[in-house]
Design a protein around this motif. Structure first.
Motif, short mmCIF file in Angstrom:
data_model
loop_
_atom_site.label_atom_id
_atom_site.label_comp_id
_atom_site.label_asym_id
_atom_site.label_seq_id
_atom_site.Cartn_x
_atom_site.Cartn_y
_atom_site.Cartn_z
N VAL A 145 0.83 -1.20 0.00
CA VAL A 145 0.00 0.00 0.00
C VAL A 145 0.87 1.25 0.00
O VAL A 145 0.59 2.22 -0.73
N ARG A 146 1.94 1.25 0.80
CA ARG A 146 2.82 2.42 0.80
C ARG A 146 3.50 2.60 -0.55
O ARG A 146 3.66 3.72 -1.03
N ALA A 147 3.89 1.50 -1.17
CA ALA A 147 4.56 1.60 -2.46
C ALA A 147 3.62 2.08 -3.56
O ALA A 147 4.02 2.81 -4.47
N MET A 148 2.35 1.66 -3.49
CA MET A 148 1.40 2.01 -4.53
C MET A 148 0.51 3.19 -4.15
O MET A 148 -0.50 3.45 -4.82
N SER A 201 -4.22 8.52 -7.28
CA SER A 201 -4.59 8.91 -8.64
C SER A 201 -5.93 8.30 -9.04
O SER A 201 -6.77 8.96 -9.67
N GLN A 202 -6.16 7.05 -8.65
CA GLN A 202 -7.43 6.42 -8.99
C GLN A 202 -8.57 7.02 -8.21
O GLN A 202 -9.70 7.12 -8.72
N LEU A 203 -8.34 7.43 -6.97
CA LEU A 203 -9.39 8.10 -6.19
C LEU A 203 -9.73 9.45 -6.80
O LEU A 203 -10.89 9.88 -6.77
N VAL A 204 -8.73 10.14 -7.34
CA VAL A 204 -9.00 11.40 -8.05
C VAL A 204 -9.87 11.14 -9.26
O VAL A 204 -10.80 11.91 -9.57
N VAL A 205 -9.60 10.05 -9.98
CA VAL A 205 -10.44 9.67 -11.12
C VAL A 205 -11.87 9.41 -10.66
O VAL A 205 -12.84 9.82 -11.33
N VAL A 263 -3.99 15.65 1.13
CA VAL A 263 -4.31 14.73 2.23
C VAL A 263 -3.54 13.42 2.06
O VAL A 263 -2.99 12.87 3.02
N ALA A 264 -3.49 12.94 0.82
CA ALA A 264 -2.75 11.70 0.57
C ALA A 264 -1.26 11.88 0.86
O ALA A 264 -0.60 10.98 1.40
#
Length: 306
Positions: free
Chosen positions: A189-192, A198-202, A256-257
């Motif tokens: 999770v930390r690596a990705m 980016s996917q949450l922004v999408v 926030v991320a």
């Protein structure tokens, strides 16, 4: 002079890069100037078109649409993360009867466009005698698509970890679910994290597709305000204001991320899970084993045969 990754540019290369950078800035500035000039020439900066924002009602409508957008996004983001973890764990299973069906489900959900998924839920289900609220059609479609994409990102993060991480966990007596939950997933999770954000922004931007199925989100009210004839049909001004709101939301989510990622890197728990610079994989895994009461690493491999 050179570094590990590239050759340090010399005097000529620095001058060339400076010239290319200056040309790029000039080209971007010229394009921006042409856009502004065309907007001014077509009367998009006229006071009549922007006077709509001098009233309270348009701002209240935009706030109402913003609330609907956030209401759909928050639920969809949480659901997509949960679904992503479930599908990722399923695709990483050693059992073919779990891995293969989950893989097909993930690929099918990724292949269906979000808008078509929303329309199937909102317009297709009534044919079968089931009516769905526009809100839930938007949320379910966003969860299905973004959850499948996040599942692939998490799976890629787990598989990118060194094989010794898993083997060391088995060697100290951890069970398979503990190896996945305590060792592999936190590091993946930390690596990705950039891909996940980016996917949450999408997902946040895809809530705008809800206006097609009559969900009253932000874009719905932007379109409504842009069609006001008494104010000269201010489509461009309302699009600029609404687009600025979307940009602000995406920047806030990215910030926030960034803070969450920075905090997890500093946390003692993350430090225990990560072997660190030049650290030993078995040392970090052994600490987890001791905390779980499994025992201490004795150099004997106790896990399943890989």
């Amino acid at each position: 002079m050179s570094s590990v990754l590239y050759d340090v540019p010399g005097p000529r290369a620095r001058v060339r890069n400076l010239v290319l950078g200056a040309i790029t800035v000039l080209v971007v500035a010229a394009i921006f100037g042409v856009v502004v000039w065309r907007l001014a020439a077509t009367g998009q900066f006229d006071a009549q078109k922007w006077s709509i924002f001098t009233y309270t009602r348009p701002w209240l409508l935009l706030l109402e649409g913003l609330g609907a957008t956030l209401a759909a996004f928050v639920v969809a983001a949480i659901g997509a993360l949960i679904l992503g973890f479930v599908l990722a764990v399923g695709r990483l299973s050693d059992h073919a009867w779990v891995r293969v069906p989950v893989g097909w489900i993930t690929e099918i959900l990724r292949a269906i466009p979000v808008l078509i998924f929303m329309m199937l839920l909102y317009y297709g289900l009534p044919v079968l005698g089931v009516r769905m609220d526009p809100y839930w059609a938007v949320v379910i479609a966003l969860i299905a698509y973004n959850g499948s994409v996040l599942a692939e990102a998490i799976r890629a993060g787990v598989e990118s970890l060194p094989r010794g991480q898993k083997e060391a966990g088995y060697a100290v007596g951890l069970r398979k679910n503990e190896v996945m939950r305590l060792i592999l997933l936190p590091q993946a999770v930390r690596a990705m994290m950039p891909v996940i954000i980016s996917q949450l922004v999408v997902a946040l931007k895809d809530t705008a597709l809800g206006f097609i199925i009559t969900y009253p989100e932000l874009l719905h009210y932007i379109q409504l305000l842009g069609g006001q004839v008494p104010f000269g049909t201010p489509l461009v001004p309302t699009a600029i204001v609404g687009g600025s709101i979307y940009v602000a939301l995406c920047l806030l989510l990215s910030y926030v991320a960034y803070r969450v990622e920075k905090r997890t890197r500093r946390s003692p728990k993350a430090a225990r899970l990560d072997p660190g610079d030049g650290g030993d994989v078995t040392t970090a895994t052994e600490r987890i084993a001791v905390q779980r009461g499994v025992g201490k690493f004795d150099g004997t491999y106790q896990g399943p045969q890989l």
